[in-house]
Design a protein around this motif. Structure first.
Motif, short mmCIF file in Angstrom:
data_model
loop_
_atom_site.label_atom_id
_atom_site.label_comp_id
_atom_site.label_asym_id
_atom_site.label_seq_id
_atom_site.Cartn_x
_atom_site.Cartn_y
_atom_site.Cartn_z
N LEU A 169 1.32 9.38 -1.16
CA LEU A 169 2.30 8.47 -1.73
C LEU A 169 3.33 9.29 -2.52
O LEU A 169 3.19 10.50 -2.67
CB LEU A 169 1.61 7.45 -2.63
N GLN A 174 -0.40 -2.07 -0.38
CA GLN A 174 0.12 -0.70 -0.41
C GLN A 174 0.40 -0.25 -1.84
O GLN A 174 0.11 0.89 -2.22
CB GLN A 174 1.41 -0.63 0.43
N SER A 208 -3.48 9.96 -1.34
CA SER A 208 -3.06 8.84 -0.49
C SER A 208 -1.69 9.05 0.15
O SER A 208 -1.17 8.14 0.78
CB SER A 208 -3.04 7.54 -1.33
N LYS A 224 -2.76 0.74 -3.51
CA LYS A 224 -3.56 1.78 -2.85
C LYS A 224 -3.91 2.91 -3.82
O LYS A 224 -5.03 3.43 -3.83
CB LYS A 224 -2.80 2.33 -1.65
N GLU A 263 0.60 -7.52 2.36
CA GLU A 263 0.51 -6.15 2.87
C GLU A 263 1.21 -5.17 1.94
O GLU A 263 0.70 -4.07 1.66
CB GLU A 263 1.10 -6.07 4.27
N GLU A 264 2.38 -5.55 1.44
CA GLU A 264 3.09 -4.67 0.51
C GLU A 264 2.33 -4.52 -0.79
O GLU A 264 2.29 -3.44 -1.39
CB GLU A 264 4.49 -5.24 0.24
N ARG A 265 1.71 -5.61 -1.24
CA ARG A 265 0.93 -5.55 -2.47
C ARG A 265 -0.28 -4.62 -2.30
O ARG A 265 -0.61 -3.84 -3.20
CB ARG A 265 0.46 -6.96 -2.86
#
Length: 469
Positions: A277, A326, A275, A329, A322-324
């Motif tokens: 990250l 991410q 991903s 993910k 949105e942050e959650r």
């Protein structure tokens, strides 16, 4: 999983031929015997070999199901219910041939009782379809097994998933069923009341029976209100024990965490690569809280304090949707990330479950076993209820590699049982875990066989699953 449990049963050729003719006449184009249809309804999401049915019938009503059951019962031909085919232990194989009963067209919401927080659905609807339908009611169905499974399949395998620590499993969320039994009649197992002392608990009997006692035609489910606020966070730990001790303390302190997921070092390495990250490649917990703005903030702070006691890195917390997303993910892509570690190899996902006080021991011993065996096998767990999954990557064309993997599987299950756990927390038994169920509940299996013989005397409902007859 054990290949030795995937054996061919005795075929009733004369009866199968008779039923093929009856169903073709009754259902026309909704009954198919082509090779591609049969293959699609026997695949397993594992290395277990496929065992094809002789035909596939696409039912649309409970009367259709009755017609199929009566024909198959009259000629002693097996029936295998099919939802989406996402089960992992060979549940949809047809070891004695027979008829695959496809429920994808029985996918309606029959009723929603918003005041009572329940609904009744047909078995072919998937959990995502149901929650899409419910969105405007302010309600949702919380059980999330990962795959977009059918509700009928989830009930049959007693599925659970990431939300189980707060909302329970399917056995806790099914109020009633209608089921077609071996005589071709439909029974109702309960009413919509939230509790009852009326007679045997037939609902719980059929939930988790894996289609071996009858065919489910409707399910009445508990629903939950969509939380006013959802927050989430992630933090890494210096050791697996520290992460697991944090989980235990969180549960013992009564913090109503909605999800608490554990990923080991190898899994974190995989998700970072897959991903793109940059999480620390350490044992990591992903958590989620449901409630009001005030309560989720309080729960997150309580969790942060507990994690810090056990030496965690910074707790990265957010209430922004949105942050959650991410943050989560990595967890959502865990399976595919694990497969990407060695895309040329096959993958076998299995699960065990132990009391949470033994989770750290069980996972640590399993990691040591993986290293000593030389396997590539990341671990991810529903840590809040002691359930974890191992994704073994191996060459299923190499007999030595296959034998090594099966030997590891046997040790994993023996380890969980020695810690007073179970060979499967949510995948079910099917064909792949029959031998381990014998080790776990050997003295109870004759009782299960008696129930099976009473409700299915000719062994026509999904034979060759759970235990040997």
């Amino acid at each position: 999983m054990a290949l030795k449990d995937v054996v061919a049963g005795v075929r009733n050729e004369e009866g199968i031929a008779a039923v093929l003719g009856i169903l073709k006449q009754s259902f026309g184009e909704r009954f198919q015997t082509g090779q591609s249809f049969r293959e699609q309804h026997s695949h397993t999401t594992s290395y277990l070999p496929a065992q094809l049915p002789d035909g596939v019938v696409f039912v649309e009503t409970s009367d259709d199901v009755k017609t199929v059951v009566r024909a198959c019962a009259a000629h002693r031909v097996p029936m295998i219910p099919f939802g989406t085919g996402s089960s992992l232990e060979g549940h949809i194989n047809a070891p004695s041939g027979g008829i695959s009963v496809d429920f994808t067209r029985m996918n309606k919401v029959l009723s929603v009782n918003a005041e009572d927080l329940d609904c009744t659905v047909e078995p072919g609807i998937t959990r995502e379809e149901l929650n899409t339908y419910l969105r405007d009611t302010g309600l949702f169905f919380p059980i999330d097994p990962g795959a977009n499974a059918s509700i009928g399949g989830m009930a049959s395998t007693r599925a659970s998933g990431t939300n189980a620590v707060r909302y329970g499993t399917m056995k806790d969320n099914v109020l009633a069923l209608t089921v077609v039994t071996a005589d071709g009649e439909e029974i109702r197992t309960a009413q919509r009341a939230r509790k009852s002392s009326a007679g045997y608990d037939l609902t719980r009997l059929f939930v988790g029976a894996e289609g071996t006692l009858g065919i489910i035609t409707s399910i009445t489910l508990k629903l939950q209100g969509i939380p006013a606020k959802i927050s989430g966070g992630v933090c890494a730990f210096p050791s697996l024990k520290a992460a697991c001790d944090t989980v235990i303390m969180t549960i013992q302190m009564g913090i109503p965490v909605a999800r608490i997921e554990l990923l080991d070092e190898m899994q974190m390495k995989a998700v970072n690569a897959y991903s793109k990250l940059s999480y620390p490649e350490k044992p990591t917990l992903f958590v989620e809280f449901h409630g009001t703005e005030e309560t989720v903030a309080l729960q997150a702070e309580q969790f942060r304090e507990i994690a810090a006691e056990f030496g965690s890195d910074e707790f990265r917390y957010t209430a922004n949707a949105e942050e959650r997303a991410q943050l989560w993910k990595a967890r959502h892509n865990a399976y595919w990330a694990g497969r990407a570690l060695a895309p040329e190899l096959n993958g076998l996902s299995t699960d065990v479950c132990v009391p949470i006080s033994r989770l750290a021991d069980c996972v640590a011993e399993t990691q040591a076993d993986i290293r000593e065996t030389g396997l590539l096998a990341p671990i991810v767990g529903h840590a809040g209820d002691g359930n974890f999954h191992v994704l073994m990557l191996f060459d299923d064309k190499n007999p030595a590699d296959l034998a090594k993997s099966e030997a590891f599987m046997a040790r994993l299950n023996a380890r969980a049982l020695a810690m007073e756990g179970t060979c499967t927390g949510e995948h079910g038994v099917g064909q792949g875990k029959m031998s381990y169920l014998e080790q776990e509940l050997g003295s109870a299996i004759p009782v299960m066989r008696s129930i099976k013989k009473s409700l299915d005397p000719d062994n026509i409902f999904n034979p060759g699953k759970i235990f040997r007859m």
